[in-house]
Scaffold this motif. Structure first.
Motif, PDB file in Angstrom:
ATOM      1  N   MET A   1      58.059  37.195  35.703  1.00 39.31           N
ATOM      2  CA  MET A   1      56.924  38.360  35.676  1.00 39.31           C
ATOM      3  C   MET A   1      57.803  39.629  36.448  1.00 39.31           C
ATOM      4  N   SER A   2      57.272  40.791  35.715  1.00 42.95           N
ATOM      5  CA  SER A   2      58.048  41.922  36.183  1.00 42.95           C
ATOM      6  C   SER A   2      57.206  42.311  37.698  1.00 42.95           C
ATOM      7  N   SER A   3      57.885  43.324  38.325  1.00 46.84           N
ATOM      8  CA  SER A   3      57.352  43.536  39.720  1.00 46.84           C
ATOM      9  C   SER A   3      55.822  44.498  39.520  1.00 46.84           C
ATOM     10  N   LEU A   4      55.728  45.022  38.510  1.00 46.58           N
ATOM     11  CA  LEU A   4      54.693  45.817  38.156  1.00 46.58           C
ATOM     12  C   LEU A   4      53.571  44.762  37.812  1.00 46.58           C
ATOM     13  N   ALA A   5      53.559  43.756  36.925  1.00 45.76           N
ATOM     14  CA  ALA A   5      52.767  42.562  36.593  1.00 45.76           C
ATOM     15  C   ALA A   5      52.419  41.935  37.762  1.00 45.76           C
ATOM     16  N   GLU A   6      53.420  41.747  38.587  1.00 41.46           N
ATOM     17  CA  GLU A   6      53.192  40.856  39.698  1.00 41.46           C
ATOM     18  C   GLU A   6      52.099  41.775  40.719  1.00 41.46           C
ATOM     19  N   SER A   7      52.396  42.920  40.906  1.00 38.15           N
ATOM     20  CA  SER A   7      51.650  43.824  41.850  1.00 38.15           C
ATOM     21  C   SER A   7      50.335  43.949  41.185  1.00 38.15           C
ATOM     22  N   TYR A   8      50.066  44.375  39.936  1.00 42.42           N
ATOM     23  CA  TYR A   8      48.758  44.248  39.372  1.00 42.42           C
ATOM     24  C   TYR A   8      48.106  42.713  39.338  1.00 42.42           C
ATOM     25  N   GLN A   9      48.815  41.975  39.253  1.00 43.99           N
ATOM     26  CA  GLN A   9      48.269  40.644  39.289  1.00 43.99           C
ATOM     27  C   GLN A   9      47.849  40.363  40.750  1.00 43.99           C
ATOM     28  N   ASN A  10      48.341  40.839  41.861  1.00 37.89           N
ATOM     29  CA  ASN A  10      48.106  40.676  43.148  1.00 37.89           C
ATOM     30  C   ASN A  10      46.931  41.434  43.518  1.00 37.89           C
ATOM     31  N   PHE A  11      46.830  42.645  43.077  1.00 38.49           N
ATOM     32  CA  PHE A  11      45.665  43.507  43.245  1.00 38.49           C
ATOM     33  C   PHE A  11      44.447  43.018  42.459  1.00 38.49           C
ATOM     34  N   LEU A  12      44.625  42.330  41.329  1.00 37.82           N
ATOM     35  CA  LEU A  12      43.312  41.925  40.903  1.00 37.82           C
ATOM     36  C   LEU A  12      42.870  40.656  41.495  1.00 37.82           C
ATOM     37  N   ALA A  13      43.660  39.843  42.216  1.00 36.55           N
ATOM     38  CA  ALA A  13      43.516  38.592  42.757  1.00 36.55           C
ATOM     39  C   ALA A  13      42.687  39.169  44.303  1.00 36.55           C
ATOM     40  N   GLN A  14      43.146  40.239  44.957  1.00 41.40           N
ATOM     41  CA  GLN A  14      42.613  40.659  46.061  1.00 41.40           C
ATOM     42  C   GLN A  14      41.244  41.271  45.650  1.00 41.40           C
ATOM     43  N   THR A  15      41.103  41.976  44.560  1.00 40.49           N
ATOM     44  CA  THR A  15      39.719  42.416  44.150  1.00 40.49           C
ATOM     45  C   THR A  15      38.856  41.346  43.910  1.00 40.49           C
ATOM     46  N   TYR A  84      45.807  43.090  30.606  1.00 40.75           N
ATOM     47  CA  TYR A  84      44.376  42.622  30.995  1.00 40.75           C
ATOM     48  C   TYR A  84      43.549  43.347  30.472  1.00 40.75           C
ATOM     49  N   TYR A  85      42.431  42.418  29.750  1.00 47.01           N
ATOM     50  CA  TYR A  85      41.155  43.289  29.345  1.00 47.01           C
ATOM     51  C   TYR A  85      40.279  43.337  30.737  1.00 47.01           C
ATOM     52  N   GLY A  86      39.553  44.347  30.550  1.00 46.69           N
ATOM     53  CA  GLY A  86      38.570  44.357  31.794  1.00 46.69           C
ATOM     54  C   GLY A  86      37.657  45.698  31.481  1.00 46.69           C
ATOM     55  N   ALA A  87      36.805  46.098  32.547  1.00 45.39           N
ATOM     56  CA  ALA A  87      36.134  47.058  32.506  1.00 45.39           C
ATOM     57  C   ALA A  87      36.602  48.308  33.388  1.00 45.39           C
ATOM     58  N   GLY A  88      37.642  48.192  34.194  1.00 43.95           N
ATOM     59  CA  GLY A  88      38.006  49.135  35.167  1.00 43.95           C
ATOM     60  C   GLY A  88      37.584  48.687  36.368  1.00 43.95           C
ATOM     61  N   LEU A  89      38.436  48.745  37.548  1.00 44.31           N
ATOM     62  CA  LEU A  89      38.457  48.187  38.842  1.00 44.31           C
ATOM     63  C   LEU A  89      38.413  49.444  39.882  1.00 44.31           C
ATOM     64  N   GLN A 176      49.567  50.406  47.547  1.00 46.95           N
ATOM     65  CA  GLN A 176      49.022  51.014  48.436  1.00 46.95           C
ATOM     66  C   GLN A 176      47.391  51.178  48.294  1.00 46.95           C
ATOM     67  N   LEU A 177      46.756  50.259  47.498  1.00 44.00           N
ATOM     68  CA  LEU A 177      45.507  50.146  47.164  1.00 44.00           C
ATOM     69  C   LEU A 177      44.826  49.133  48.020  1.00 44.00           C
ATOM     70  N   SER A 178      43.398  49.300  48.248  1.00 43.91           N
ATOM     71  CA  SER A 178      42.480  48.524  48.806  1.00 43.91           C
ATOM     72  C   SER A 178      41.343  48.218  47.827  1.00 43.91           C
ATOM     73  N   PRO A 179      41.010  46.955  47.619  1.00 41.17           N
ATOM     74  CA  PRO A 179      39.799  46.761  46.892  1.00 41.17           C
ATOM     75  C   PRO A 179      38.710  47.610  47.390  1.00 41.17           C
ATOM     76  N   ALA A 180      37.945  47.951  46.461  1.00 39.93           N
ATOM     77  CA  ALA A 180      36.747  48.653  46.796  1.00 39.93           C
ATOM     78  C   ALA A 180      35.755  48.658  45.356  1.00 39.93           C
ATOM     79  N   ALA A 181      34.458  48.947  45.622  1.00 44.33           N
ATOM     80  CA  ALA A 181      33.449  49.293  44.669  1.00 44.33           C
ATOM     81  C   ALA A 181      33.445  50.627  44.296  1.00 44.33           C
ATOM     82  N   TYR A 182      33.791  51.040  42.925  1.00 39.13           N
ATOM     83  CA  TYR A 182      33.721  52.307  42.612  1.00 39.13           C
ATOM     84  C   TYR A 182      32.285  52.856  42.566  1.00 39.13           C
ATOM     85  N   GLN A 183      32.245  54.166  43.217  1.00 34.14           N
ATOM     86  CA  GLN A 183      30.897  54.789  42.857  1.00 34.14           C
ATOM     87  C   GLN A 183      30.988  56.007  42.418  1.00 34.14           C
ATOM     88  N   GLY A 184      32.063  56.297  41.758  1.00 28.93           N
ATOM     89  CA  GLY A 184      32.071  57.629  41.172  1.00 28.93           C
ATOM     90  C   GLY A 184      31.505  57.883  39.894  1.00 28.93           C
TER      91      GLY A 184
END
Length: 185
Positions: A1-15, A84-89, A176-184
């Motif tokens: 897995m590439s570093s992008l896929a890994e970092s994205y997957q890690n952020f998804l897991a954190q979220t 990934y399929y999804g609705a936005g994080l 650089q990201l932290s999980p959060a509920a988007y309110q925008g």
């Protein structure tokens, strides 16, 4: 897995973990309740659905966009939108809240591709470096984009040249990201 896929997957897991800790559910408006999206889990009230990120099978193909624009899209942006399929994080960054854009289903991939083509054509008309958006902010005129020529991540005011670099790559940006509920908006 590439570093992008890994970092994205890690952020998804954190979220997903953050949502569980806060007793929250990933929710989205259902585009068509009779044709559930790949990540859709359950129908909630008010035409909303719960969802989870799901790997795209097969991954989105951007060769049609590249042929239409006579351009090679940066590999990071193609990989990001084809994982990934999804609705936005929702996420939190030192510059403020944001929502990572995702494709909901195969029909949404086609809409995204049309929007990418329109965005790049606008950048060309304005004689600005080509970018591809991947996140929105609570200000409708500001998006987060990848500079196509380098893969660097920028805060971009729509219609303006990019100036504020946030990361050298999407992979670095995810760290650089932290999980959060988007309110925008």
């Amino acid at each position: 897995m590439s570093s992008l896929a890994e970092s994205y997957q890690n952020f998804l897991a954190q979220t997903q973990s953050w949502y569980l800790q806060h007793n929250l559910t990933l929710q989205a408006w259902s585009a068509d309740p009779t044709h559930p999206a790949p990540g859709q889990l359950a129908v909630l009230e008010d035409n909303q659905v719960s969802w989870q990120p799901v790997r795209q099978q097969p991954p989105a193909d951007f060769s049609n966009v590249e042929q239409a624009l006579e351009l090679t899209l940066h590999p990071d942006i193609k990989q990001y939108y084809s994982l990934y399929y999804g609705a936005g994080l929702g996420a939190s960054h030192s510059r403020g809240p944001l929502q990572l854009l995702m494709v909901w289903d195969q029909a949404d991939v086609a809409r995204l591709q049309e929007n990418i083509i329109g965005h790049i054509l606008m950048k060309r008309r304005l004689k600005q470096p080509e970018t591809v958006f991947f996140a929105i902010t609570d200000d409708d005129s500001i998006v987060l984009s990848v500079l196509n020529s380098t893969g660097e991540v920028y805060l971009e005011t729509v219609g303006k040249d990019v100036k504020e670099k946030l990361a050298s790559s999407l992979s670095d940006f995810f760290s650089q990201l932290s999980p959060a509920a988007y309110q925008g908006g």
